[in-house]
Design an enzyme around this catalytic site. Structure first.
Site, short mmCIF file in Angstrom:
data_model
loop_
_atom_site.label_atom_id
_atom_site.label_comp_id
_atom_site.label_asym_id
_atom_site.label_seq_id
_atom_site.Cartn_x
_atom_site.Cartn_y
_atom_site.Cartn_z
N LYS A 161 41.26 39.15 52.24
CA LYS A 161 42.03 38.54 51.15
C LYS A 161 43.18 37.78 51.78
CE LYS A 161 42.09 38.46 46.61
NZ LYS A 161 40.90 38.46 45.73
P1 NAD Z 1 43.41 32.16 37.06
O1 NAD Z 1 44.65 31.74 37.75
O2 NAD Z 1 42.37 31.14 36.74
O3 NAD Z 1 43.79 32.86 35.65
C1 NAD Z 1 44.67 33.93 35.57
C2 NAD Z 1 45.05 34.12 34.10
O4 NAD Z 1 45.88 35.28 34.01
C3 NAD Z 1 45.86 32.97 33.53
O5 NAD Z 1 45.53 32.80 32.17
C4 NAD Z 1 47.30 33.47 33.68
O6 NAD Z 1 48.22 32.84 32.78
C5 NAD Z 1 47.10 34.94 33.37
N1 NAD Z 1 48.18 35.79 33.86
C6 NAD Z 1 48.82 35.75 35.07
N2 NAD Z 1 49.77 36.70 35.13
C7 NAD Z 1 49.73 37.35 33.96
C8 NAD Z 1 50.47 38.42 33.40
N3 NAD Z 1 51.48 39.00 34.07
N4 NAD Z 1 50.14 38.86 32.15
C9 NAD Z 1 49.14 38.26 31.46
N5 NAD Z 1 48.41 37.23 31.92
C10 NAD Z 1 48.71 36.79 33.15
O7 NAD Z 1 42.81 33.37 37.92
P2 NAD Z 1 41.34 33.96 37.88
O8 NAD Z 1 40.56 33.32 38.98
O9 NAD Z 1 40.83 33.92 36.48
O10 NAD Z 1 41.60 35.46 38.33
C11 NAD Z 1 41.98 36.48 37.40
C12 NAD Z 1 41.71 37.83 38.00
O11 NAD Z 1 40.32 37.93 38.34
C13 NAD Z 1 42.46 38.15 39.30
O12 NAD Z 1 42.74 39.54 39.33
C14 NAD Z 1 41.44 37.83 40.38
O13 NAD Z 1 41.69 38.53 41.57
C15 NAD Z 1 40.18 38.30 39.70
N6 NAD Z 1 38.95 37.71 40.23
C16 NAD Z 1 38.75 36.37 40.24
C17 NAD Z 1 37.55 35.86 40.72
C18 NAD Z 1 37.24 34.39 40.69
O14 NAD Z 1 36.12 34.02 41.04
N7 NAD Z 1 38.13 33.53 40.24
C19 NAD Z 1 36.58 36.72 41.24
C20 NAD Z 1 36.81 38.10 41.20
C21 NAD Z 1 38.00 38.58 40.69
#
Ligand code: NAD
Length: 416
Positions: free
Chosen positions: A106
């Site tokens: 990571k």
């Molecule tokens: P992203 O940046 O596209 O979206 C994140 C969302 O969460 C946004 O809507 C943001 O406003 C919101 N957010 C951030 N902080 C917040 C808070 N304190 N309270 C409420 N909402 C909040 O990110 P993503 O890629 O969608 O990732 C989201 C989660 O999924 C993370 O934990 C990431 O590690 C996990 N994840 C992502 C992927 C991927 O392929 N993108 C894969 C596996 C896991």
């Protein structure tokens, strides 16, 4: 150790329990409790107003027994070594659980990406890539997008790495644009996988899509896409939120319209068919499935007693604390763990890497079909192990992932 932190403690405690249940050789578990390599870098970046701002970045490789390490890059003001180390460890278990030839890694930069211009973001990304260059490579460690990073970030990383090498190296990152060797289906893979696993679990609980109310925290790549697919399958997505606001409509939100509205306006405000709701309220709404898809530590011992859902499907990494897990188990709320529920992203990242290495690209049908096959197989395996061993789905998923790495370590032997 500098990476000691509440989140690291949490994932180590989970690992220790899995290791104990597997009766893992302490000589192996002692190693897996720590990262293999960690790099902390200082990033001086020229800002648009001429100042030089200094940022801190990280890349942690937890394990590389099964192959190159794999894991996203996160831009967030709270990023720190403990969090990145914990997330790298979760990536190891996730890749192993899904049967991929990858270890876990990571990375991240402590910054508020919302305050950076596009040009500043690009200079930050290129400097970060240069600083971690000695640790990454298509056969070594392959970054991907995570919170606040996207296809464009990956394109800048790929370009920076390729310029240093003197030739195009598409396999250095996944989640990049199709134009430079990205794969069809990657952008939606995680959210689509979350929806697929949510529906599979719901079916085991006798729930049909039409009878499901779903609340989703985080309306970004994962939450937004999961919302779209669940709504398409006939679920009622009754609430969504982002870091600043939330919106609720008991009759169900028109997700595709809301996605367009949020993208055009940058806010839910002005969207007529819903009422404002806070993140805390959203988590406690009565619903069949709650999907935390934002950041870690959202379901805690404080709110777990008040949750009114039947299933929690972890779109985010580490959204549920250990204490909350126990409360949820006692209350009969089923938790589908992150390393299973959100593994669609890394699975399609694996497909992207394979295509890049072969310079041969697949159709979207092939990608979606293979993704669903791998997810369903992993789901069945975890479900069976959970009932046979009488453990939670989280523990079953961890045990399967850890067991695969431990077996590979055992046959490889200890160097020298
Ligand atoms: P992203 O940046 O596209 O979206 C994140 C969302 O969460 C946004 O809507 C943001 O406003 C919101 N957010 C951030 N902080 C917040 C808070 N304190 N309270 C409420 N909402 C909040 O990110 P993503 O890629 O969608 O990732 C989201 C989660 O999924 C993370 O934990 C990431 O590690 C996990 N994840 C992502 C992927 C991927 O392929 N993108 C894969 C596996 C896991």
């Amino acid at each position: 150790m500098e990476y000691q932190s509440p989140m690291y403690e949490m994932v180590v405690r989970q690992f220790d329990e899995a290791a104990e249940r597997l009766r893992l050789d302490p000589n192996l578990s002692g190693r897996l409790r720590h990262p293999k390599r960690s790099l902390v870098v200082t990033l001086p970046v020229r800002m648009d107003d001429g100042r030089v701002e200094v940022f801190t970045g990280y890349r942690v490789q937890h394990d590389t027994t099964l192959g190159p390490s794999k894991g996203g890059i996160r831009y967030h003001p709270d990023v720190h070594l403990g969090e990145i180390t914990a997330l790298a460890m979760l990536m190891s278990w996730k890749c192993a659980l899904m049967g991929l030839p990858f270890g876990g890694a990571k990375g991240g930069v402590r910054c508020d990406s919302k305050t950076l211009s596009r040009a500043e973001n690009q200079r930050l990304t290129r400097r970060y890539t240069s600083e971690i260059l000695l640790m990454i490579g298509p056969e070594v460690d392959i970054p991907a997008p995570d919170v606040a990073t996207n296809e464009q970030t990956m394109a800048w990383m790929m370009d920076t790495y390729s310029m240093q090498k003197g030739y195009a190296v598409p396999g250095i990152v996944t989640g990049k644009p199709i134009a430079i060797g990205g794969t069809l289906g990657r952008r939606e893979a995680t959210g689509m996988g979350v929806a697929h696993v949510a529906l599979q679990t719901a079916a085991r609980h006798g729930l049909r899509p039409s009878g499901m109310r779903v609340a989703i925290q985080g309306f970004g790549n994962v939450g937004g896409t999961a919302a779209k697919y669940l709504a398409r399958e006939g679920c009622r997505v009754i609430a969504v939120s982002n870091s600043r606001e939330g919106i609720h409509n008991e009759r169900g939100l028109a997700i595709e319209t809301l996605l367009r509205h949020a993208e055009q306006e940058g806010t839910f405000k002005g969207y007529p068919e819903g009422d404002a709701i806070t993140n805390a309220e959203l988590l406690e709404l009565p619903c069949e499935a709650l999907i935390p898809a934002a950041i870690e530590n959202q379901v805690t011992e404080r709110n777990a007693p008040r949750l009114r859902c039947r299933l929690i499907v972890e779109g985010a990494n580490g959204p549920t604390t250990i204490e909350a897990d126990r409360i949820l188990e006692d209350r009969g709320i089923r938790v589908i763990p992150d390393i299973l529920a959100n593994s669609g992203g890394v699975v399609v990242s694996y497909f992207e890497w394979v295509q890049d290495l072969q310079y041969y690209f697949w159709t979207e049908e092939e990608i979606v079909g293979r993704l669903k096959t791998l997810l369903s197989r992993a789901f069945e395996g975890v479900w069976t192990m959970s009932s046979e061993e009488k453990v939670t789905l989280r523990m079953a998923a961890l045990m399967k992932g850890v067991r695969r790495i431990a077996e590979a370590m055992r046959v490889r032997g200890l160097y020298p």
